[in-house]
Design an enzyme around this catalytic site. Structure first.
Site, PDB file in Angstrom:
ATOM      1  N   GLY A  29       0.831  -1.201   0.000  1.00  0.00           N
ATOM      2  CA  GLY A  29       0.000   0.000   0.000  1.00  0.00           C
ATOM      3  C   GLY A  29       0.865   1.249   0.000  1.00  0.00           C
ATOM      4  O   GLY A  29       2.084   1.181   0.210  1.00  0.00           O
ATOM      5  N   ASP A  88      -6.541   0.212   6.238  1.00  0.00           N
ATOM      6  CA  ASP A  88      -7.642   1.015   5.695  1.00  0.00           C
ATOM      7  C   ASP A  88      -8.496   1.619   6.800  1.00  0.00           C
ATOM      8  O   ASP A  88      -9.025   2.715   6.645  1.00  0.00           O
ATOM      9  CB  ASP A  88      -8.496   0.144   4.769  1.00  0.00           C
ATOM     10  CG  ASP A  88      -7.663  -0.400   3.637  1.00  0.00           C
ATOM     11  OD1 ASP A  88      -7.078   0.411   2.902  1.00  0.00           O
ATOM     12  OD2 ASP A  88      -7.547  -1.632   3.516  1.00  0.00           O
ATOM     13  N   GLU A 107      -0.289 -10.204   3.737  1.00  0.00           N
ATOM     14  CA  GLU A 107      -0.098  -9.294   4.886  1.00  0.00           C
ATOM     15  C   GLU A 107      -0.430  -9.991   6.200  1.00  0.00           C
ATOM     16  O   GLU A 107       0.240  -9.791   7.209  1.00  0.00           O
ATOM     17  CB  GLU A 107      -0.978  -8.055   4.727  1.00  0.00           C
ATOM     18  CG  GLU A 107      -0.493  -7.134   3.618  1.00  0.00           C
ATOM     19  CD  GLU A 107      -1.459  -6.001   3.316  1.00  0.00           C
ATOM     20  OE1 GLU A 107      -0.997  -4.928   2.941  1.00  0.00           O
ATOM     21  OE2 GLU A 107      -2.688  -6.194   3.453  1.00  0.00           O
ATOM     22  N   LYS A 125      -7.688   7.331   8.822  1.00  0.00           N
ATOM     23  CA  LYS A 125      -7.977   5.891   8.938  1.00  0.00           C
ATOM     24  C   LYS A 125      -8.561   5.496  10.295  1.00  0.00           C
ATOM     25  O   LYS A 125      -8.934   4.353  10.497  1.00  0.00           O
ATOM     26  CB  LYS A 125      -6.693   5.085   8.705  1.00  0.00           C
ATOM     27  CG  LYS A 125      -5.955   5.400   7.411  1.00  0.00           C
ATOM     28  CD  LYS A 125      -6.749   4.952   6.225  1.00  0.00           C
ATOM     29  CE  LYS A 125      -6.020   5.114   4.907  1.00  0.00           C
ATOM     30  NZ  LYS A 125      -4.833   4.344   4.745  1.00  0.00           N
TER      31      LYS A 125
HETATM   32  C1  5RP Z   1      -2.996  -3.415   1.133  1.00  0.00           C
HETATM   33  C2  5RP Z   1      -3.336  -2.820   2.449  1.00  0.00           C
HETATM   34  C3  5RP Z   1      -2.868  -1.437   2.692  1.00  0.00           C
HETATM   35  O1  5RP Z   1      -1.984  -1.438   3.764  1.00  0.00           O
HETATM   36  C4  5RP Z   1      -4.084  -0.579   2.979  1.00  0.00           C
HETATM   37  O2  5RP Z   1      -4.973  -0.673   1.871  1.00  0.00           O
HETATM   38  C5  5RP Z   1      -3.688   0.874   3.213  1.00  0.00           C
HETATM   39  O3  5RP Z   1      -3.192   1.404   2.010  1.00  0.00           O
HETATM   40  P1  5RP Z   1      -2.715   2.909   1.899  1.00  0.00           P
HETATM   41  O4  5RP Z   1      -1.533   3.076   2.785  1.00  0.00           O
HETATM   42  O5  5RP Z   1      -2.394   3.071   0.439  1.00  0.00           O
HETATM   43  O6  5RP Z   1      -3.868   3.796   2.314  1.00  0.00           O
HETATM   44  O7  5RP Z   1      -3.943  -3.412   3.309  1.00  0.00           O
HETATM   45  O8  5RP Z   1      -3.598  -4.672   0.986  1.00  0.00           O
END
Ligand code: 5RP
Length: 232
Positions: A29, A88, A107, A125
């Site tokens: 991400g 997220d 992950e 978040k």
């Molecule tokens: C990927 C994830 C990411 O860590 C999550 O979507 C957060 O992404 P970002 O830092 O771009 O907001 O779980 O699978």
């Protein structure tokens, strides 16, 4: 202050917990990639040395290789000292929704092998209950995914097959589909996670329960570092 600056601040703050000799989980991400780039910078300048990375996605792996970060595997190093990853949504108990980037299964494998799982986010978040702003990504094998959709709807979700490029469904690094499941605010994320795991054909879900040890969030007011309170 824009979101990228806040993500950068959280990512750089987290990197201070990496020490020479550590095996380090490299998340996926946009925020986690900023941490990966910062680790690459620290190695290049000599401020950090002698670490081995384990990437959570093929995209992170490519980035880490390009930065010259030495990599290893969970077969060679089944225990990871520190992982830095994004999320997220984060609730007040440090439970998470992850998988916006589609890497939830790797992950979670990396997180469950990790002693110290540090989640880096900007303040947008942080939510009261999980499910407030984000759907729960559920990775399913393509065979029979329609029946998983019906099952997930029976649990109260509005379900969307995640689209990929050229009008085809999105494919994870394992070649699977993702069903994004909007449950609305989730009263008991652990119980929902258990129900999702019981269904054959569901590979993994994006509820990360009991896995984050630290959460670093950045806002215009500064960095907040919270750690999980050990359960009684
Ligand atoms: C990927 C994830 C990411 O860590 C999550 O979507 C957060 O992404 P970002 O830092 O771009 O907001 O779980 O699978």
């Amino acid at each position: 202050m824009d979101a990228i600056t806040l993500k950068q601040q959280a990512a750089e703050y987290a990197a201070q917990f990496i020490e020479p000799g550590m095996v380090v989980g490299l998340g996926a991400g946009s925020t986690a990639i900023l941490a990966v780039r910062h680790i690459g910078y620290l190695l290049k300048t000599g401020a950090l040395r002698n670490i081995l990375g384990i990437p959570c996605s093929t995209q992170t792996e490519a980035e880490a290789r390009a930065l010259g970060i030495p990599l290893t595997t969970l077969e060679e190093h089944p225990i990871i000292d520190v992982t830095i990853d994004g999320a997220d949504e984060v609730d007040p108990q440090l439970e998470l929704i992850k998988g916006g980037g589609g890497a939830l299964t790797r992950e979670k494998i990396v997180a469950q092998a990790t002693r110290r799982e540090i989640i880096v986010v900007d303040e947008s978040k942080l939510v009261p209950p999980l499910g407030t702003t984000w759907a729960v990504p559920v990775e399913v094998i393509p065979f029979g995914y329609g029946s998983q959709q019906v099952y997930l709807e029976s649990l109260g979700a509005r379900v969307k097959l995640r689209p990929g490029s050229s009008g085809l469904p999105y494919r994870t690094d394992q070649g699977n589909f993702i069903l994004d499941c909007n449950f609305g605010p989730i009263a008991d994320p652990a119980a929902l996670g258990e129900r999702l795991k019981r269904r054959t054909g569901i590979v993994e879900h994006g509820l990360f329960i009991g896995l984050a040890t630290d959460m670093i969030s950045a806002s215009a007011g500064g960095i907040q570092h919270r750690t999980r309170t050990p359960s009684a």
